[in-house]
Structure formats: structure tokens, C-alpha cells
Design an enzyme around this catalytic site. Structure first.
Site, PDB file in Angstrom:
ATOM      1  N   CYS A 184       3.366  -0.201  -7.200  1.00  0.00           N
ATOM      2  CA  CYS A 184       5.089  -0.024  -7.170  1.00  0.00           C
ATOM      3  C   CYS A 184       5.188   0.606  -5.799  1.00  0.00           C
ATOM      4  O   CYS A 184       5.749   1.757  -5.391  1.00  0.00           O
ATOM      5  CB  CYS A 184       5.595   0.933  -8.103  1.00  0.00           C
ATOM      6  SG  CYS A 184       7.467   0.770  -8.207  1.00  0.00           S
ATOM      7  N   LYS A 327       1.376  -4.341  -6.373  1.00  0.00           N
ATOM      8  CA  LYS A 327       0.913  -4.004  -7.720  1.00  0.00           C
ATOM      9  C   LYS A 327       1.999  -3.312  -8.393  1.00  0.00           C
ATOM     10  O   LYS A 327       2.331  -2.161  -8.316  1.00  0.00           O
ATOM     11  CB  LYS A 327      -0.156  -2.918  -7.381  1.00  0.00           C
ATOM     12  CG  LYS A 327      -1.543  -3.518  -6.534  1.00  0.00           C
ATOM     13  CD  LYS A 327      -2.312  -2.377  -6.429  1.00  0.00           C
ATOM     14  CE  LYS A 327      -3.461  -2.903  -5.534  1.00  0.00           C
ATOM     15  NZ  LYS A 327      -4.448  -3.803  -5.980  1.00  0.00           N
ATOM     16  N   THR A 328       2.566  -4.178  -9.244  1.00  0.00           N
ATOM     17  CA  THR A 328       3.743  -4.045 -10.362  1.00  0.00           C
ATOM     18  C   THR A 328       3.410  -4.305 -11.557  1.00  0.00           C
ATOM     19  O   THR A 328       2.802  -5.412 -11.639  1.00  0.00           O
ATOM     20  CB  THR A 328       5.060  -4.232  -9.725  1.00  0.00           C
ATOM     21  OG1 THR A 328       4.949  -5.840  -9.857  1.00  0.00           O
ATOM     22  CG2 THR A 328       5.304  -4.035  -8.284  1.00  0.00           C
ATOM     23  N   ALA A 330       5.595  -5.981 -13.323  1.00  0.00           N
ATOM     24  CA  ALA A 330       6.222  -7.538 -13.199  1.00  0.00           C
ATOM     25  C   ALA A 330       5.223  -8.377 -12.790  1.00  0.00           C
ATOM     26  O   ALA A 330       5.051  -9.515 -13.279  1.00  0.00           O
ATOM     27  CB  ALA A 330       7.457  -7.505 -12.375  1.00  0.00           C
ATOM     28  N   CYS A 362      10.140  -5.480  -7.747  1.00  0.00           N
ATOM     29  CA  CYS A 362      10.577  -4.316  -7.501  1.00  0.00           C
ATOM     30  C   CYS A 362      11.779  -4.126  -7.524  1.00  0.00           C
ATOM     31  O   CYS A 362      12.567  -4.315  -6.764  1.00  0.00           O
ATOM     32  CB  CYS A 362       9.790  -3.826  -6.143  1.00  0.00           C
ATOM     33  SG  CYS A 362      10.248  -2.035  -5.915  1.00  0.00           S
TER      34      CYS A 362
END
Length: 433
Positions: A184, A327-328, A330, A362
Site C-alpha cells: 500500500c 502491493k494492495t 485490490a 489505492c
């Protein structure tokens, strides 16, 4: 590969390593990690293979919806509301090994946990996430014992952020972004915007200098959203210093030392009235020390179908992979649908035909009621869901981030009901059913 079957004992006979293990220790599909990717994929694999053929290895008692920690660090949500028992989010009937993965041996299709248990598998999904490295900053983590310092990246330190924010009186409020890949990537600056909003609300803003020191050469990696954020930074009199990396915290003196990455060895000491630390992060050590890793220690998967590049019965999802995207959660949602298809095709001895385009998102929280919803692909090109300009701050997007998404995370993504392109639109549709 063995053909699809529900009898674990029969499946076990297809592996040369399986004869040493009882049926209880062999699984057609073994999932390493009980985070977002691991739980989402175990739910999908239960539907595909049957619960009795799926197992998960995860030591944590609690499962957290970590995107909520940004809001918890600013008092808009609580850390407690972000967590549930891991056992409660596990798909029913799927075996949970409450231990930590210690070794992966893809050449023998086995995994060993820290309690000595050895499990064999026919197929493996690796979803072990990444590791935080506060210790790579001199003075941490012991510095968190002092007041006025926190981090929204660890369940142990989120409340420290909120306490520091409430107790701030005057001076510098400093926010860092490390010189490593992180999860994130918007979160380090989200808490800056929320701090600005809180200090304005409480009448302390005039006595504060809000400073964002980032190791990156840009404010945000996608120009459309970066342009919007620069406008916000200027409007709210926020100070952004690029290419500055936090290397030391002197918590007893309330000093933070940053190195100029463009002039190695050149450092600047910032006195702070509040400090938010985003720690350096790196690959999971178990993956890094296994044949599954690339040269940097990340899980080495095909960026299109998430299948391992050298071991075709191994797959990866989420933060532990070397996928060249942000890197999330979602991203995990989008990856889960592609990976589900890849595994299905592999089980049928067919070539995977679905491609992951690198979709990630994001929700950039810019106040207690606005969000800039950034969505983009591998190439850093906007890949937006809604028929409006998502580069603008929107109240609707904040409501989605703070209220809609957590509910649909627990009842959609973790149950394997959300994934694929345009995940936000699918989430909204799911929420209206």
C-alpha cells in the site's frame, strides 16, 4: 499432474513423496498463508476441489483487514474493528494448521512447519505476504516505547500513531517512506493528509509544520494522481522532500535522521513533535531461502498467469510475489480471479488463457471525508472503474473506502466472491444484492 479427484488417498498415490505420509498430511491443494490472498484462494479452492482436499498453514490467531489501519491511526476507525479470529474467516471444512511455515521444498512437494509437521501437496499456493523490517532503522523498534512516534503498518503501533496525533502540540509532524518496495504505497502519505485535517479541526495547524520525506523521486507513481496530490500539497501548505530515506530515530530526543539518496552520506536531522514511520519491507524469509525465490527473494511467478516460472504446480498471489505492480488488497482481488482460472486450466492439463493486467488500486485518503481513487495497471496507466474523473477528491469514494469496502471484504473477497477486472464496480454490485 494427477487428474482431479476428491479422494485424498488416491490423489496421494500420484506423488512420489506421498507414501511417507498419512492421508491427513497430504493435500491436493496446500495454501501457505492466511492473509487476504490465502483466505480468498482457499475459499475458491474449496469450491473447486472440495474442502477435504484443501489445507491452510497460518499461525496467527487474528486476521486483520489492514487497509482500515490508515483510518485507525487517525481515530476514524478502531484497530479492534479491523480484526476477526482467523478460525472465523477460514472456509468451513478446510484444514487449518496453526503453525508457521519453516521450509518449502518444491522438489519433493513438501512443506515443514515450525512445530515439526511435514505436509505434502500436489499443488501449492504461496500467499505468505512480506516482512516488515523496523530493525533496519537505527533506534527501532525500541523507539516505539517513547511517545510521539507510531506506524500504521503494524497492529502493535497503529494506536501509537493516534496517540501521538492527539498529543501533538507544535513543531514538525514528520512522515517517512522507505527505500524498499512496500505494501500500500499510498498509506505513508494518507496519514499525512489526515494529520493535516485533524490539526485544522483541533486548532493546532498554525503551530505545525507537516513534512513528508519520501525516498521516491516522485510523490506518486502514476502521473494523473500525482498531479492531483501535488495540488493538494500546495493548497494545504504541506512540505514534501523527495529522495529522503529515514535511517535513524533518536526517540529520546525526538529526532529523525534522513539520508539524501542522491548524495549518499549527506544526512539531515529533523526534530519532531510527531513521527510516523513506514518501515523498510522485504520478501518473506522462507521464500527467500527456498528454490522458489527470484534473485531478490520474491516468489518468482509469471506476471500474466501467476504460475511459478520453474515449478508448474506452484502458484503465488499477493505481496509475496515479484509481480511488478503495487502491493494492495485490490490487487489481490484482481489476481484471485486470474489465479483461479490458471489453476483450473492447469488441473485440466490446459494452457492458462487468462491474463492479469497488473490491476491495482489505492484509495488515497486526503481528509476525513474525501478520497482520490487511484486505479492503474502494470504500465502505470489509469484503469478506472467509474465514469467520472477519479483524479479528483470525492466524498463518495471516502464512503466506499471507510464503510462499504470493509463489509464487502469480509463477506465478498474472503469468501472468494470478488475478483477480476473492475473490482470496485463488482463490489458495489455485490453490495446491492
Amino acid at each position: 499432474m494427477a487428474t482431479l479427484c476428491r479422494n485424498v488417498g488416491i490423489c496421494a498415490s500420484h506423488l512420489h513423496t506421498s507414501s511417507r505420509f498419512s492421508a491427513k498430511q497430504h493435500y491436493k491443494m496446500l495454501v501457505l498463508g492466511g492473509g487476504t490472498g490465502g483466505i480468498a484462494m482457499s475459499a475458491r479452492m474449496k469450491r473447486m476441489l472440495g474442502a477435504e482436499n484443501v489445507a491452510v498453514v497460518e499461525p496467527s490467531e487474528m486476521h486483520y483487514y489492514q487497509p482500515l489501519w490508515t483510518l485507525a491511526g487517525a481515530g476514524a476507525k478502531t484497530v479492534a474493528s479491523s480484526g476477526r479470529l482467523t478460525s472465523s474467516v477460514m472456509p468451513s471444512g478446510v484444514k487449518l494448521f496453526k503453525s508457521k511455515v519453516q521450509e518449502i521444498n518444491p522438489d519433493t512437494n513438501t512443506v515443514r512447519s515450525d512445530d515439526g509437521t511435514e505436509i505434502s501437496y500436489e499443488y501449492l499456493i504461496v500467499a505468505l505476504g512480506l516482512q516488515l523490517h523496523f530493525e533496519k532503522i537505527k533506534g527501532l523498534p525500541e523507539g516505539f516505547e517513547h511517545p510521539m512516534i507510531g506506524s500504521n503498518y503494524s497492529v502493535e503501533t497503529v494506536d501509537k500513531t493516534w496517540k501521538a496525533l492527539q498529543n501533538f502540540k507544535e513543531g514538525n509532524a514528520v512522515f517517512s517512506f522507505p527505500n524498499t518496495p512496500i505494501k500500500c504505497a499510498g498509506a505513508p502519505q494518507k496519514i499525512m493528509y489526515l494529520t493535516d485535517a485533524f490539526l485544522r479541526k483541533t486548532g493546532k495547524r498554525e503551530k505545525a509544520n507537516i513534512i513528508y520525506n519520501t525516498s521516491l523521486p516522485v510523490l506518486f507513481g502514476v502521473k494523473k494522481y500525482a498531479d492531483s496530490l501535488w495540488d493538494i500539497v500546495k493548497q494545504r501548505d504541506l512540505k514534501v522532500n523527495l529522495r529522503q530515506n529515514l535511517i535513524e530515530v533518536r526517540a529520546d530526543k525526538q529526532e529523525a535522521v534522513f539520508e539524501n539518496l542522491d548524495k549518499p552520506g549527506e544526512t539531515t536531522v529533523f526534530e519532531y513533535g510527531m513521527l510516523h514511520v513506514t518501515p523498510p519491507m522485504g520478501p518473506n524469509s522462507v521464500i527467500k531461502n527456498s528454490p522458489l525465490a527470484d534473485e531478490s527473494g520474491w516468489l518468482d511467478v509469471d506476471k500474466d498467469n501467476l504460475q511459478h516460472k520453474r515449478y508448474p504446480n506452484v502458484f503465488g498471489i499477493g505481496d509475496c510475489t515479484n509481480l511488478p505492480t503495487s502491493k494492495t488488497a485490490a490487487a489481490v482481488a484482481a489476481q484471485s480471479a486470474v489465479l483461479n482460472r490458471t489453476i483450473k486450466m492447469t488441473l485440466n492439463n490446459e494452457k492458462p488463457d487468462k491474463k492479469y493486467d497488473g490491476y491495482t488500486s489505492c484509495p488515497l485518503v486526503t481528509s476525513y471525508n474525501t478520497v482520490v481513487l487511484a486505479e492503474f495497471d502494470y504500465n502505470g496507466q489509469p484503469l478506472e472503474t467509474f465514469p467520472i474523473d477519479q483524479g479528483k477528491e470525492r466524498r463518495l469514494m471516502y464512503h466506499m473506502k471507510a464503510d462499504v469496502m470493509p463489509h464487502l471484504y469480509w463477506h465478498g473477497l474472503l469468501k472468494g466472491l470478488w475478483g477480476g477486472p473492475e473490482p470496485y464496480r463488482k463490489l458495489m454490485h455485490l453490495g446491492m444484492k
